[in-house]
Design a protein around this motif. Structure first.
Motif, PDB file in Angstrom:
ATOM      1  N   LEU A 184       7.560  -7.516   4.604  1.00  0.00           N
ATOM      2  CA  LEU A 184       6.128  -7.238   4.760  1.00  0.00           C
ATOM      3  C   LEU A 184       5.839  -5.768   4.507  1.00  0.00           C
ATOM      4  O   LEU A 184       4.895  -5.422   3.772  1.00  0.00           O
ATOM      5  CB  LEU A 184       5.679  -7.641   6.164  1.00  0.00           C
ATOM      6  N   ALA A 185       6.660  -4.887   5.087  1.00  0.00           N
ATOM      7  CA  ALA A 185       6.461  -3.451   4.888  1.00  0.00           C
ATOM      8  C   ALA A 185       6.676  -3.083   3.425  1.00  0.00           C
ATOM      9  O   ALA A 185       5.930  -2.265   2.858  1.00  0.00           O
ATOM     10  CB  ALA A 185       7.426  -2.664   5.776  1.00  0.00           C
ATOM     11  N   GLY A 186       7.686  -3.691   2.809  1.00  0.00           N
ATOM     12  CA  GLY A 186       7.949  -3.417   1.398  1.00  0.00           C
ATOM     13  C   GLY A 186       6.817  -3.873   0.506  1.00  0.00           C
ATOM     14  O   GLY A 186       6.434  -3.178  -0.451  1.00  0.00           O
ATOM     15  N   MET A 187       6.256  -5.034   0.793  1.00  0.00           N
ATOM     16  CA  MET A 187       5.135  -5.550   0.002  1.00  0.00           C
ATOM     17  C   MET A 187       3.921  -4.625   0.102  1.00  0.00           C
ATOM     18  O   MET A 187       3.217  -4.387  -0.884  1.00  0.00           O
ATOM     19  CB  MET A 187       4.768  -6.955   0.465  1.00  0.00           C
ATOM     20  N   ARG A 188       3.679  -4.107   1.308  1.00  0.00           N
ATOM     21  CA  ARG A 188       2.528  -3.209   1.490  1.00  0.00           C
ATOM     22  C   ARG A 188       2.688  -1.942   0.642  1.00  0.00           C
ATOM     23  O   ARG A 188       1.744  -1.480   0.011  1.00  0.00           O
ATOM     24  CB  ARG A 188       2.390  -2.851   2.961  1.00  0.00           C
ATOM     25  N   ARG A 189       3.914  -1.405   0.633  1.00  0.00           N
ATOM     26  CA  ARG A 189       4.153  -0.198  -0.157  1.00  0.00           C
ATOM     27  C   ARG A 189       4.062  -0.497  -1.653  1.00  0.00           C
ATOM     28  O   ARG A 189       3.559   0.321  -2.424  1.00  0.00           O
ATOM     29  CB  ARG A 189       5.527   0.376   0.180  1.00  0.00           C
ATOM     30  N   LEU A 190       4.531  -1.678  -2.058  1.00  0.00           N
ATOM     31  CA  LEU A 190       4.435  -2.038  -3.465  1.00  0.00           C
ATOM     32  C   LEU A 190       2.977  -2.183  -3.901  1.00  0.00           C
ATOM     33  O   LEU A 190       2.599  -1.785  -5.007  1.00  0.00           O
ATOM     34  CB  LEU A 190       5.195  -3.348  -3.728  1.00  0.00           C
ATOM     35  N   LYS A 191       2.164  -2.775  -3.037  1.00  0.00           N
ATOM     36  CA  LYS A 191       0.745  -2.921  -3.360  1.00  0.00           C
ATOM     37  C   LYS A 191       0.083  -1.557  -3.539  1.00  0.00           C
ATOM     38  O   LYS A 191      -0.771  -1.367  -4.405  1.00  0.00           O
ATOM     39  CB  LYS A 191       0.037  -3.716  -2.260  1.00  0.00           C
ATOM     40  N   GLU A 192       0.510  -0.618  -2.688  1.00  0.00           N
ATOM     41  CA  GLU A 192      -0.048   0.737  -2.809  1.00  0.00           C
ATOM     42  C   GLU A 192       0.377   1.390  -4.127  1.00  0.00           C
ATOM     43  O   GLU A 192      -0.417   2.077  -4.777  1.00  0.00           O
ATOM     44  CB  GLU A 192       0.416   1.598  -1.638  1.00  0.00           C
ATOM     45  N   ASN A 193       1.620   1.161  -4.528  1.00  0.00           N
ATOM     46  CA  ASN A 193       2.154   1.818  -5.721  1.00  0.00           C
ATOM     47  C   ASN A 193       1.797   1.103  -7.017  1.00  0.00           C
ATOM     48  O   ASN A 193       1.671   1.739  -8.068  1.00  0.00           O
ATOM     49  CB  ASN A 193       3.677   1.925  -5.625  1.00  0.00           C
ATOM     50  N   LEU A 194       1.654  -0.224  -6.955  1.00  0.00           N
ATOM     51  CA  LEU A 194       1.437  -1.011  -8.174  1.00  0.00           C
ATOM     52  C   LEU A 194       0.001  -1.461  -8.348  1.00  0.00           C
ATOM     53  O   LEU A 194      -0.453  -1.674  -9.470  1.00  0.00           O
ATOM     54  CB  LEU A 194       2.355  -2.249  -8.174  1.00  0.00           C
ATOM     55  N   GLY A 195      -0.679  -1.717  -7.260  1.00  0.00           N
ATOM     56  CA  GLY A 195      -2.017  -2.284  -7.361  1.00  0.00           C
ATOM     57  C   GLY A 195      -1.959  -3.780  -7.127  1.00  0.00           C
ATOM     58  O   GLY A 195      -0.999  -4.456  -7.492  1.00  0.00           O
ATOM     59  N   GLY A 196      -2.998  -4.328  -6.537  1.00  0.00           N
ATOM     60  CA  GLY A 196      -3.020  -5.740  -6.163  1.00  0.00           C
ATOM     61  C   GLY A 196      -2.866  -6.694  -7.311  1.00  0.00           C
ATOM     62  O   GLY A 196      -2.273  -7.762  -7.183  1.00  0.00           O
TER      63      GLY A 196
END
Length: 216
Positions: A184-196
């Protein structure tokens, strides 16, 4: 004069027969293998069949177990329980191993099929989609590398390996709750870095499958 009935077979009679059988096996008596098969074939097959849900694989497990007992009869230790329990525990262990091998084979086959689809001639695929897939793949790979190692490991196993959360927990020796938190934490950071949009179209579908499979 009343009818004479045979006395019921006592459990200790069975145990004594098992001990005599293992003594014959340890002495190298080849006829003991046939008696072993006759004595335990039905319960052993029923157990293997229940685990594997496949008659052929269950028979393979039985052959493996009986061959193992014939080759290493001294592996049985009377201090650790009855011979029947030891034999059936071996059947269960080998049946579970067979399930894992079959699952691993299916995973490899699926990956090979996916690779073949990805390497089809460009003329059979939409050029724009192919270019977009490459861009997304590179961005996802770079973003994963930027994550903390535990989060990266969990998401990589889910994304590239196709494993569920429970399988990731088993593979890494980590509690399931910890794996869920890391993903979950990794997904949140990926969304921040990649975009939804990128996460939703590429990584989200793979990890969504992992989450659904892991919570069952």
């Amino acid at each position: 004069m009343g009818l004479v009935t045979r006395p019921a077979r006592r459990p200790e009679d069975s145990s004594a027969g098992d001990l005599e059988l293992i003594r014959r096996l340890q002495a190298g008596d080849r006829t003991a293998v046939e008696d072993l098969y006759d004595r335990f074939r039905r319960p052993a097959f029923a157990l293997a069949r229940r685990v594997l849900a496949d008659d052929t694989l269950a028979e393979d497990v039985l052959q493996d177990v009986f061959l193992t007992v014939w080759k290493s009869p001294h592996a049985f230790d009377t201090a650790r329980g009855s011979f029947a329990s030891w034999l059936l525990a071996m059947v269960h262990h080998k049946a579970v191993d067979a399930v894992r091998r079959e699952e691993s084979h299916r995973r490899r086959q699926t990956r090979v099929e996916d690779d073949l689809r990805l390497t089809e001639p460009v003329s059979h695929r939409d050029v724009e989609d192919e270019a977009w897939d490459r861009v997304v793949s590179e961005r996802v790979r770079s973003a994963l590398q930027a994550l903390p190692a535990p989060q990266r490991e969990a998401l990589t196993l889910a994304y590239y390996g196709g494993y569920t959360q429970r399988e990731v927990a088993a593979l890494t020796g980590t509690p399931l709750g910890t794996v869920k938190t890391r993903m979950l934490a990794g997904m949140r950071r990926l969304k921040e870095n990649l975009g939804g949009v990128v996460v939703g179209s590429a990584l989200g579908s793979a990890l969504g499958t992992a989450v659904e499979g892991g919570t069952r």
